[in-house]
Scaffold this motif. Structure first.
Motif, PDB file in Angstrom:
ATOM      1  N   GLY A 114       0.838  -1.455  -0.135  1.00 31.47           N
ATOM      2  CA  GLY A 114       0.099   0.290   0.236  1.00 31.47           C
ATOM      3  C   GLY A 114       0.331   1.067   0.227  1.00 31.47           C
ATOM      4  O   GLY A 114       1.127   1.973  -0.471  1.00 31.47           O
ATOM      5  N   ALA A 128      -8.948   0.693  -0.115  1.00 33.60           N
ATOM      6  CA  ALA A 128      -7.160   0.604  -0.397  1.00 33.60           C
ATOM      7  C   ALA A 128      -7.301   2.232  -0.974  1.00 33.60           C
ATOM      8  O   ALA A 128      -6.676   3.040  -0.328  1.00 33.60           O
ATOM      9  CB  ALA A 128      -6.321   0.092  -0.760  1.00 33.60           C
ATOM     10  N   THR A 135      -1.238   2.820   1.922  1.00 36.77           N
ATOM     11  CA  THR A 135      -1.595   4.037   0.401  1.00 36.77           C
ATOM     12  C   THR A 135      -2.388   5.494   0.959  1.00 36.77           C
ATOM     13  O   THR A 135      -1.651   6.329   0.587  1.00 36.77           O
ATOM     14  CB  THR A 135      -3.079   3.518  -0.046  1.00 36.77           C
ATOM     15  OG1 THR A 135      -4.044   3.367   0.922  1.00 36.77           O
ATOM     16  CG2 THR A 135      -2.615   2.319  -0.780  1.00 36.77           C
ATOM     17  N   THR A 175      -4.462  -0.319   3.311  1.00 36.90           N
ATOM     18  CA  THR A 175      -5.121   1.402   3.245  1.00 36.90           C
ATOM     19  C   THR A 175      -4.001   2.263   4.091  1.00 36.90           C
ATOM     20  O   THR A 175      -4.105   2.851   4.079  1.00 36.90           O
ATOM     21  CB  THR A 175      -6.533   0.896   3.475  1.00 36.90           C
ATOM     22  OG1 THR A 175      -7.382   0.109   2.946  1.00 36.90           O
ATOM     23  CG2 THR A 175      -7.525   2.418   3.574  1.00 36.90           C
ATOM     24  N   GLY A 201      -8.395   5.328   0.408  1.00 40.42           N
ATOM     25  CA  GLY A 201      -7.405   5.735   1.534  1.00 40.42           C
ATOM     26  C   GLY A 201      -6.692   7.108   1.023  1.00 40.42           C
ATOM     27  O   GLY A 201      -6.042   7.614   1.089  1.00 40.42           O
TER      28      GLY A 201
END
Length: 277
Positions: free
Chosen positions: A13, A53, A236, A233, A56
């Motif tokens: 991420g 993800a 990210t 997440t 985010g």
């Protein structure tokens, strides 16, 4: 899920969040293939995790771009109009299409959009953008904004109806393949005359609004795997803030090239999955 696996997902991420925020993508073009090939997650679950993800990434990067005053809110909302019905339709399709077919559709679409964008790299501005006094035609929408150097600029969105078509198509791809719609939004904005940095920032804003719908839809379909969704997440969100800061220092041409490379690699991987399954 082991601690090591959670750490690897977090790092995925983080690594994805940086370039995604820089080029106006949610990150699905990398996340979906990675989850499928590295962690052997079924496609429909990989799509759902990717959307969480992406949410985010987009929320985090939108906050950063708002600080830079590069978000075109009205244009972002225009790109959101048909996203929701498209997302719901795309998510529903994932419940009955075979996994390799989903991957193949995703790969072909990414490759098609990337080729179009590469062939239209130069993207000369409209006459009305260069000289507002000449006025735009009825097929152009005159806009004002701020470039990556903080200077006020005038530009135009050519053929607004094409933006609506992109909105619906982006929604379908978001629900169907977990790509967040950024690959369609950024590419079409650039092709329609929007400066790259504004296209990137506005795309993130548009995706931040609609990806919540995608997450909710897949949640109702029981496609979410929270053990993977949470660490990726977090990664990210952090990566997106780094990407926003880097974007201000990079030229639009470089950003388009990064977008093209990421898209082509992801398309090839998805098409490979389609043919070997």
């Amino acid at each position: 899920m082991s601690i090591l696996e959670a750490l690897l997902v977090f790092l995925l991420g983080l690594v994805v969040g940086v370039p995604s925020a820089m080029v106006g993508l949610g990150g699905g073009v990398i996340i979906v293939p990675a989850l499928i090939m590295l962690f052997q997650i079924p496609v429909k679950n990989a799509v759902a995790i990717s959307l969480v993800a992406i949410l985010g990434t987009t929320v985090s990067s939108t906050v950063g771009y708002i600080r830079h005053k590069q978000v075109d809110y009205k244009m972002g909302l225009l790109y959101d109009i048909l996203d929701v019905p498209g997302i719901v339709l795309g998510a529903y399709i994932t419940t009955f299409l075979p996994e390799n077919v989903l991957a193949g559709i995703c790969g072909i679409f990414i490759l098609f959009i990337t080729i179009i964008m590469i062939r239209n790299k130069r993207n000369p501005p409209c006459a009305c953008a260069a000289d507002p006094e000449e006025g735009c035609t009825s097929r152009e929408w005159l806009r004002n904004g701020v470039d990556h150097n903080g200077k006020a600029i005038t530009y135009s969105l050519r053929y607004p109806p094409v933006a609506l078509a992109s909105s619906f198509l982006g929604g379908i791809i978001t629900g169907l393949a977990g790509l967040g719609g950024g690959v369609t939004d950024v590419s079409s904005m650039i092709l329609l005359g929007v400066p790259t940095h504004i296209a990137v920032a506005t795309s993130e804003f548009a995706m931040a609004i609609t990806n919540g719908v995608g997450v909710l839809t897949h949640g109702l379909l029981n496609n979410l795997l929270l053990g993977y969704a949470i660490p990726i997440t977090i990664g990210t969100v952090i990566g997106a803030q780094i990407g926003c800061k880097l974007c201000k220092r990079i030229k639009g041409k470089v950003i388009r090239n990064i977008l093209a490379v990421i898209s082509i690699i992801s398309a090839i991987r998805l098409l490979y999955f389609f043919f070997i399954s």
